[in-house]
Design a protein around this motif. Structure first.
Motif, PDB file in Angstrom:
ATOM      1  N   UNK A 427       0.842  -1.191   0.000  1.00 44.91           N
ATOM      2  CA  UNK A 427       0.000   0.000   0.000  1.00 44.91           C
ATOM      3  C   UNK A 427       0.881   1.247   0.000  1.00 44.91           C
ATOM      4  N   UNK A 428       0.634   2.138  -0.939  1.00 45.61           N
ATOM      5  CA  UNK A 428       1.423   3.363  -1.036  1.00 45.61           C
ATOM      6  C   UNK A 428       1.087   4.284   0.130  1.00 45.61           C
ATOM      7  N   UNK A 429       2.123   4.869   0.717  1.00 48.51           N
ATOM      8  CA  UNK A 429       1.949   5.796   1.836  1.00 48.51           C
ATOM      9  C   UNK A 429       1.992   7.229   1.303  1.00 48.51           C
ATOM     10  N   UNK A 430       0.980   8.008   1.652  1.00 43.76           N
ATOM     11  CA  UNK A 430       0.882   9.376   1.171  1.00 43.76           C
ATOM     12  C   UNK A 430       1.330  10.360   2.250  1.00 43.76           C
ATOM     13  N   UNK A 431       1.728  11.585   1.875  1.00 43.71           N
ATOM     14  CA  UNK A 431       2.238  12.549   2.867  1.00 43.71           C
ATOM     15  C   UNK A 431       1.224  12.831   3.968  1.00 43.71           C
ATOM     16  N   UNK A 432       1.725  13.016   5.184  1.00 42.15           N
ATOM     17  CA  UNK A 432       0.848  13.301   6.311  1.00 42.15           C
ATOM     18  C   UNK A 432       0.077  14.598   6.119  1.00 42.15           C
ATOM     19  N   UNK A 517      -4.442  -1.539   4.471  1.00 40.33           N
ATOM     20  CA  UNK A 517      -3.824  -0.345   5.067  1.00 40.33           C
ATOM     21  C   UNK A 517      -4.823   0.815   5.048  1.00 40.33           C
ATOM     22  N   UNK A 518      -4.961   1.482   6.194  1.00 41.83           N
ATOM     23  CA  UNK A 518      -5.890   2.590   6.318  1.00 41.83           C
ATOM     24  C   UNK A 518      -5.166   3.925   6.427  1.00 41.83           C
ATOM     25  N   UNK A 519      -5.799   4.960   5.917  1.00 41.18           N
ATOM     26  CA  UNK A 519      -5.359   6.335   6.075  1.00 41.18           C
ATOM     27  C   UNK A 519      -6.601   7.204   5.930  1.00 41.18           C
ATOM     28  N   UNK A 520      -6.555   8.476   6.338  1.00 38.89           N
ATOM     29  CA  UNK A 520      -7.765   9.304   6.278  1.00 38.89           C
ATOM     30  C   UNK A 520      -8.397   9.404   4.892  1.00 38.89           C
ATOM     31  N   UNK A 521      -7.581   9.542   3.841  1.00 35.62           N
ATOM     32  CA  UNK A 521      -8.174   9.635   2.502  1.00 35.62           C
ATOM     33  C   UNK A 521      -8.841   8.329   2.115  1.00 35.62           C
TER      34      UNK A 521
END
Length: 606
Positions: A427-432, A517-521
Motif C-alpha cells: 500500500x502506497x503511503x501518502x504525505x501526512x 492499510x488505512x489512512x484518512x483519505x
C-alpha cells in the motif's frame, strides 16, 4: 383489548434480550463501522465513543422506525398468528434470544458477524416453528421478503466496494498522483465536503423521517434541500476550512490553532508566526514506534562507540555482530500465545503507571491476585471484595485505553504480524499533510456513517421489541402494525452506544487495518461508499448490515492500490464464512427455542 398481564414475564424477558441484542449490535456492528475512522487515526477511540453515541441516537430516533417495519411484519405475516398475541410475543422473544446469544458469543471470541442477518435468520426460524415454512415470506415479496433481504448478503458488499473505490480513485487521480499533492488536497477539499454533506442530508430528507413527515415531500423539495445543504457545507469549508489548513500545512505555521478557524480568509494574509520545515500534523502511519520501547544505550555500547575511534570500524562491526548472534541464540523461543501474553502484559504495565480510575483499577488488580485454593476460600473471598470495584472500573474503561492499532497490525514474530507487514508493504503511503486534510472530511463521513447505521440497524432490535410491547399492552396481535414509539428507539439506541463504549474494542481490533492499510483519505472513501449503500437499501426498507457495507468498501479501496496483495483476503474469507454461518445457526436456534416452548408438555389448566 386489555393488557396481557398474564404474559408480563414474557414482555420482561423480551425486553432483556432486546437490550442484549442492541448491546451486541453496538459492540459488534457499530465497532466495525467506527473501526475505519479509528484505524485511519482521524479520531481516537474515545472520540469515536462520543460521536458514535450522538449520531447513533440521532439516526435511530429521527429515521430508524422505517426498517423496523420489515422485521416486524414482512417476514412473518401478521395474520399468520391468527390473532393470538401471546404466541406472537413468545415468537419474537425467542427470535431476540437466539440472535442476541449468537452475536454475544461471537463478540466474546472477536468473531465479527452481522447482527442484522442474525436477527432476520432467527425470525425466519421462529416463523417456521410457529406457523410453518409455507407462511414465511421466502420470496422477494415486493422487496421485503427473505429473498430480497438475503440478496443483500452478496449485493451490499459489492455495491459498497464499487462506491468506495470510485470515491477513492477520484481522490487518487485528483490529489495523490500530483507531483505536489498538498495544495491540491487543500483546495479541492470543499468538493469532498460537498459529497459528504449531501450524503448526510440525503439520509434525513430523502429517506424521510416518520416523525417529521419528510417522506411526503415532493422530489423538487428533496433535491433543493439536499443540494442546498451540501452546497452550504462546501461553501463554509471554502471560507473557513481552506484558509485554516492552508496556514497549517502549506505555510507550516505552528502557531495556528483550531480556534482560529473563524478567522477565515484573514488567515491567508496573516504572516507565519512560527514557521518550520515541517507542518505540525499528526503521523498517520499505521505502524509507529513506541517511545517506551526504544532501546537505551547501555554502558557496553558506549565503550564500543569510544573504541570505534581507535579500532577499525570493520573489527567493531564484526565483534558487535558476534555479540548479537550470541544474544539471539541465548533467547528462548516463545510460542505465539507467550508472545501475545507478553504484549498484553506490556500494555497492562503501561496502564498501571497511569493516573485516574483506570490506573487505580489496574494497580488494585495487580497488587491483589487471587490466592491459592478455590474462590470460596476465606482469604480469596476477602481478596475478591477488594477486586470487585476495580473489575467494574476495568470493564467500563478498558476499551478506552486499548491499543487498537497495535492489535490490528499484529505482533512482530507471529504469522499474523508477518502477514500484515506484507499487506502494508503493497500500500502506497501518502504525505501526512495530505492525509491531515482528509482527516477532517473523515470526521464528517464517520458521523454520516454512524447516522446511517442508527437509521438502519436500530430496526433489528426495536422491531421485535415493538411487537412484543404492542401485543402485551393492547392484547392484540394486529397492533404490531402501529408506529414504533420514540421512547423505544431512544432506549435501544442508548444501549447500542453502551455496547460500543464498553466492548467495541474486542471487534475493532480484528477489523480496519486487519483487512488493508488505512489512512484518512482511504477511510473517508470507505465510509462514504458504505453510507451511500446503507441509505439506498434503507430507502427500500431492506435491512442490510452496515458491517458488510464497510467491509466491502474497505476491500474495494484496498484493491485501488493496484494489487490483490494489498488486501488480507484470509481475514475477508473468515468474515464471509462467519456471515454465511450466521444464517443457519441463528435460524436453527430461534426455531428450536420456539418449537420447545410452543409444544412443551404441561399440566392441564384447572
Amino acid at each position: 383489548m386489555p393488557q396481557l398481564d398474564q404474559y408480563t414475564y414474557v414482555f420482561v424477558i423480551g425486553t432483556f434480550f432486546a437490550m442484549l441484542d442492541a448491546f451486541n449490535n453496538g459492540a459488534n456492528d457499530v465497532a466495525n463501522a467506527w473501526a475505519t475512522s479509528v484505524s485511519s487515526r482521524s479520531i481516537t477511540y474515545r472520540q469515536a465513543m462520543v460521536f458514535g453515541t450522538i449520531f447513533e441516537m440521532l439516526g435511530a430516533i429521527t429515521v430508524g422506525a422505517r426498517t423496523a417495519d420489515t422485521i416486524k411484519n414482512q417476514i412473518i405475516p401478521n395474520d399468520a398468528f391468527q390473532g393470538n398475541a401471546g404466541v406472537q410475543m413468545m415468537a419474537f422473544t425467542c427470535a431476540l434470544a437466539a440472535a442476541s446469544s449468537w452475536v454475544m458469543w461471537c463478540t466474546r471470541h472477536s468473531a465479527h458477524v452481522s447482527s442484522t442477518y442474525s436477527l432476520v435468520s432467527a425470525v425466519a426460524g421462529v416463523g417456521v416453528a410457529t406457523v410453518g415454512a409455507s407462511k414465511v415470506q421466502w420470496g422477494w415479496n415486493d422487496g421485503k421478503g427473505l429473498g430480497a433481504i438475503f440478496a443483500g448478503l452478496g449485493m451490499a458488499p459489492a455495491i459498497s466496494a464499487c462506491f468506495g473505490a470510485a470515491i477513492f480513485m477520484l481522490i487518487k487521480l485528483t490529489v495523490h498522483m500530483r507531483k505536489n499533492p498538498v495544495p491540491w488536497a487543500v483546495y479541492t477539499s470543499p468538493f469532498f465536503f460537498l459529497i459528504a454533506g449531501t450524503i448526510c442530508t440525503l439520509s434525513i430528507v430523502y429517506k424521510g423521517s416518520p416523525n417529521l413527515g419528510l417522506g411526503k415531500k415532493p422530489a423538487w423539495y428533496v433535491a433543493a434541500v439536499t443540494m442546498g445543504t451540501g452546497g452550504g457545507v462546501a461553501l463554509l469549508a471554502a471560507i473557513f476550512f481552506v484558509p485554516f489548513v492552508h496556514a497549517k500545512v502549506i505555510k507550516k505555521d505552528h502557531s495556528v490553532k483550531w480556534y482560529m478557524i473563524p478567522m477565515g480568509p484573514l488567515l491567508f494574509k496573516r504572516a507565519a508566526v512560527l514557521p518550520a520545515d515541517q507542518a505540525a500534523v499528526p503521523n498517520y502511519a499505521v505502524v509507529q514506534d513506541d517511545d517506551e520501547t526504544e532501546p537505551t544505550p547501555a554502558s557496553g555500547t558506549s565503550v564500543a562507540s569510544d573504541e570505534a575511534h581507535i579500532k577499525p570500524s570493520n573489527e567493531v562491526e564484526k565483534k558487535l555482530a558476534e555479540i548479537d548472534a550470541d544474544t539471539e541464540a541465548a533467547k528462548p523461543i516463545l510460542s505465539q500465545k507467550e508472545i501475545e501474553a507478553s504484549g498484553q502484559e506490556k500494555l497492562h504495565a503501561k496502564l498501571r503507571k497511569g493516573k485516574g480510575p483506570m490506573g487505580w483499577a489496574m494497580r488494585t488488580l495487580h497488587e491483589n491476585p487471587m490466592g491459592a485454593g478455590q474462590i470460596y476460600e476465606l482469604h480469596n473471598i476477602k481478596i475478591l471484595f477488594k477486586r470487585l470495584p476495580a473489575m467494574v472500573v476495568c470493564g467500563a474503561l478498558y476499551g478506552a485505553h486499548y491499543d487498537i492499532h497495535a492489535a490490528q497490525s499484529g505482533i512482530a514474530g507471529t504469522p499474523e504480524g508477518e502477514r500484515m507487514a506484507r499487506v502494508y508493504a503493497h500500500a502506497k503511503k501518502y504525505p501526512n499533510e495530505v492525509e491531515h486534510t482528509y482527516s477532517f472530511i473523515q470526521v464528517l463521513t464517520a458521523c454520516t456513517a454512524s447516522f446511517a447505521h442508527g437509521a438502519n440497524d436500530i430496526g433489528n432490535s426495536v422491531g421485535p421489541w415493538a411487537v412484543i410491547y404492542s401485543a402485551w399492552s393492547t392484547g392484540s396481535a394486529a397492533a404490531s402494525k402501529a408506529p414504533v414509539p420514540v421512547w423505544q428507539l431512544a432506549v435501544l439506541s442508548a444501549t447500542i452506544s453502551l455496547g460500543l463504549l464498553t466492548y467495541g474494542y474486542n471487534i475493532m481490533k480484528v477489523m480496519g487495518n486487519k483487512i488493508t492499510y488505512h489512512s484518512p483519505s482511504r477511510g473517508s472513501s470507505m465510509e462514504m461508499g458504505a453510507a451511500i449503500t446503507v441509505l439506498v437499501f434503507s430507502q427500500y426498507s431492506l435491512p442490510v448490515s452496515t458491517s458488510m457495507c464497510i467491509t466491502g468498501a474497505t476491500v474495494g479501496v484496498g484493491l485501488c492500490n493496484g494489487t490483490i496483495k494489498a488486501v488480507n483476503f484470509q481475514r475477508v474469507g473468515l468474515l464471509v464464512l462467519s456471515w454465511i454461518a450466521t444464517i443457519p445457526i441463528a435460524g436453527t436456534l430461534g426455531g428450536v427455542l420456539m418449537g420447545l416452548f410452543l409444544n412443551a408438555p404441561h399440566f392441564p389448566s384447572l
